[in-house]
Scaffold this motif. Structure first.
Motif, PDB file in Angstrom:
ATOM      1  N   GLU A  41       0.833  -1.206   0.000  1.00 22.26           N
ATOM      2  CA  GLU A  41       0.000   0.000   0.000  1.00 22.26           C
ATOM      3  C   GLU A  41       0.869   1.258   0.000  1.00 22.26           C
ATOM      4  OE1 GLU A  41      -3.164   2.218   2.930  1.00 22.26           O
ATOM      5  OE2 GLU A  41      -3.087   0.024   2.962  1.00 22.26           O
ATOM      6  N   GLN A  42       1.909   1.243   0.807  1.00 24.54           N
ATOM      7  CA  GLN A  42       2.800   2.409   0.905  1.00 24.54           C
ATOM      8  C   GLN A  42       3.543   2.655  -0.402  1.00 24.54           C
ATOM      9  OE1 GLN A  42       5.353   2.304   4.339  1.00 24.54           O
ATOM     10  NE2 GLN A  42       6.699   3.882   3.544  1.00 24.54           N
ATOM     11  N   LYS A  43       3.964   1.584  -1.062  1.00 21.67           N
ATOM     12  CA  LYS A  43       4.739   1.704  -2.300  1.00 21.67           C
ATOM     13  C   LYS A  43       3.855   1.798  -3.545  1.00 21.67           C
ATOM     14  CE  LYS A  43       8.616   1.347  -2.543  1.00 21.67           C
ATOM     15  NZ  LYS A  43       9.496   2.491  -2.712  1.00 21.67           N
ATOM     16  N   GLY A  44       2.556   1.526  -3.416  1.00 21.10           N
ATOM     17  CA  GLY A  44       1.651   1.579  -4.561  1.00 21.10           C
ATOM     18  C   GLY A  44       1.835   0.414  -5.520  1.00 21.10           C
ATOM     19  N   VAL A  45       2.172  -0.742  -4.968  1.00 25.82           N
ATOM     20  CA  VAL A  45       2.363  -1.955  -5.774  1.00 25.82           C
ATOM     21  C   VAL A  45       1.538  -3.085  -5.168  1.00 25.82           C
ATOM     22  CG1 VAL A  45       4.686  -1.290  -6.525  1.00 25.82           C
ATOM     23  CG2 VAL A  45       4.410  -2.639  -4.450  1.00 25.82           C
ATOM     24  N   SER A  46       1.546  -4.233  -5.824  1.00 22.87           N
ATOM     25  CA  SER A  46       0.795  -5.368  -5.300  1.00 22.87           C
ATOM     26  C   SER A  46       1.564  -6.064  -4.183  1.00 22.87           C
ATOM     27  CB  SER A  46       0.513  -6.380  -6.419  1.00 22.87           C
ATOM     28  OG  SER A  46       1.709  -7.016  -6.811  1.00 22.87           O
ATOM     29  N   ARG A  47       0.823  -6.794  -3.362  1.00 25.32           N
ATOM     30  CA  ARG A  47       1.425  -7.578  -2.287  1.00 25.32           C
ATOM     31  C   ARG A  47       2.381  -8.620  -2.884  1.00 25.32           C
ATOM     32  NH1 ARG A  47       0.688 -12.267   0.102  1.00 25.32           N
ATOM     33  NH2 ARG A  47       0.872 -12.462   2.351  1.00 25.32           N
ATOM     34  N   GLN A  48       1.994  -9.181  -4.029  1.00 23.72           N
ATOM     35  CA  GLN A  48       2.825 -10.192  -4.689  1.00 23.72           C
ATOM     36  C   GLN A  48       4.156  -9.603  -5.137  1.00 23.72           C
ATOM     37  OE1 GLN A  48       2.187 -13.547  -5.035  1.00 23.72           O
ATOM     38  NE2 GLN A  48       4.312 -13.601  -5.699  1.00 23.72           N
ATOM     39  N   SER A  49       4.165  -8.370  -5.602  1.00 25.87           N
ATOM     40  CA  SER A  49       5.429  -7.770  -6.046  1.00 25.87           C
ATOM     41  C   SER A  49       6.360  -7.529  -4.858  1.00 25.87           C
ATOM     42  CB  SER A  49       5.199  -6.489  -6.843  1.00 25.87           C
ATOM     43  OG  SER A  49       4.665  -5.478  -6.033  1.00 25.87           O
ATOM     44  N   VAL A  50       5.804  -7.199  -3.701  1.00 24.20           N
ATOM     45  CA  VAL A  50       6.623  -7.040  -2.497  1.00 24.20           C
ATOM     46  C   VAL A  50       7.222  -8.390  -2.104  1.00 24.20           C
ATOM     47  CG1 VAL A  50       6.604  -6.456  -0.039  1.00 24.20           C
ATOM     48  CG2 VAL A  50       5.336  -5.041  -1.666  1.00 24.20           C
ATOM     49  N   SER A  51       6.399  -9.431  -2.133  1.00 26.66           N
ATOM     50  CA  SER A  51       6.872 -10.776  -1.821  1.00 26.66           C
ATOM     51  C   SER A  51       7.963 -11.210  -2.800  1.00 26.66           C
ATOM     52  CB  SER A  51       5.709 -11.764  -1.864  1.00 26.66           C
ATOM     53  OG  SER A  51       6.155 -13.074  -1.620  1.00 26.66           O
ATOM     54  N   ASP A  52       7.742 -10.944  -4.075  1.00 29.46           N
ATOM     55  CA  ASP A  52       8.742 -11.289  -5.096  1.00 29.46           C
ATOM     56  C   ASP A  52      10.049 -10.543  -4.851  1.00 29.46           C
ATOM     57  OD1 ASP A  52       6.893 -12.944  -6.319  1.00 29.46           O
ATOM     58  OD2 ASP A  52       6.420 -11.522  -7.941  1.00 29.46           O
ATOM     59  N   CYS A  53       9.954  -9.283  -4.478  1.00 33.46           N
ATOM     60  CA  CYS A  53      11.149  -8.478  -4.210  1.00 33.46           C
ATOM     61  C   CYS A  53      11.931  -9.061  -3.030  1.00 33.46           C
ATOM     62  CB  CYS A  53      10.757  -7.034  -3.933  1.00 33.46           C
ATOM     63  SG  CYS A  53      12.161  -5.959  -3.586  1.00 33.46           S
ATOM     64  N   LEU A  54      11.238  -9.433  -1.967  1.00 33.65           N
ATOM     65  CA  LEU A  54      11.912 -10.020  -0.807  1.00 33.65           C
ATOM     66  C   LEU A  54      12.581 -11.344  -1.166  1.00 33.65           C
ATOM     67  CD1 LEU A  54       9.319  -9.241   1.997  1.00 33.65           C
ATOM     68  CD2 LEU A  54      11.617  -8.285   1.789  1.00 33.65           C
TER      69      LEU A  54
END
Length: 88
Positions: A41-54
């Motif tokens: 939400e803070q970055k304006g991206v999907s939850r999946q993209s955050v997971s992929d980044c990690l």
């Protein structure tokens, strides 16, 4: 938990080799204890993209350690120091 501790140890050593986005997301996740959804939400991206980044960051850090071996060297040096200080 053990994997997270290993990840943080590698992150301390190799974080300058990650992209700015990877550093920011790992910082928000581990140091600020934000959830994937909160980061997304803070970055304006999907939850999946955050997971992929990690996940990508974790793999990169493991690759750096495999190639460079700084964490392993530091651990071996600490073991030698401990052995010398406990010789009494």
């Amino acid at each position: 938990m053990k994997d997270d501790l290993e990840f943080l140890r590698l992150l301390d050593l190799y974080s300058p080799l990650l992209t700015a986005t990877q550093r920011e997301i790992t910082d928000l996740y581990f140091n600020y204890d934000l959830s994937l959804a909160e980061i997304a939400e803070q970055k304006g991206v999907s939850r999946q993209s955050v997971s992929d980044c990690l996940n990508k960051s974790r793999k990169q850090l493991e690759s750096y350690e495999e190639k460079l071996g700084f964490a392993r060297t530091l651990q071996e040096m600490q073991a030698q120091i401990d052995a010398l200080t406990n010789k009494d």
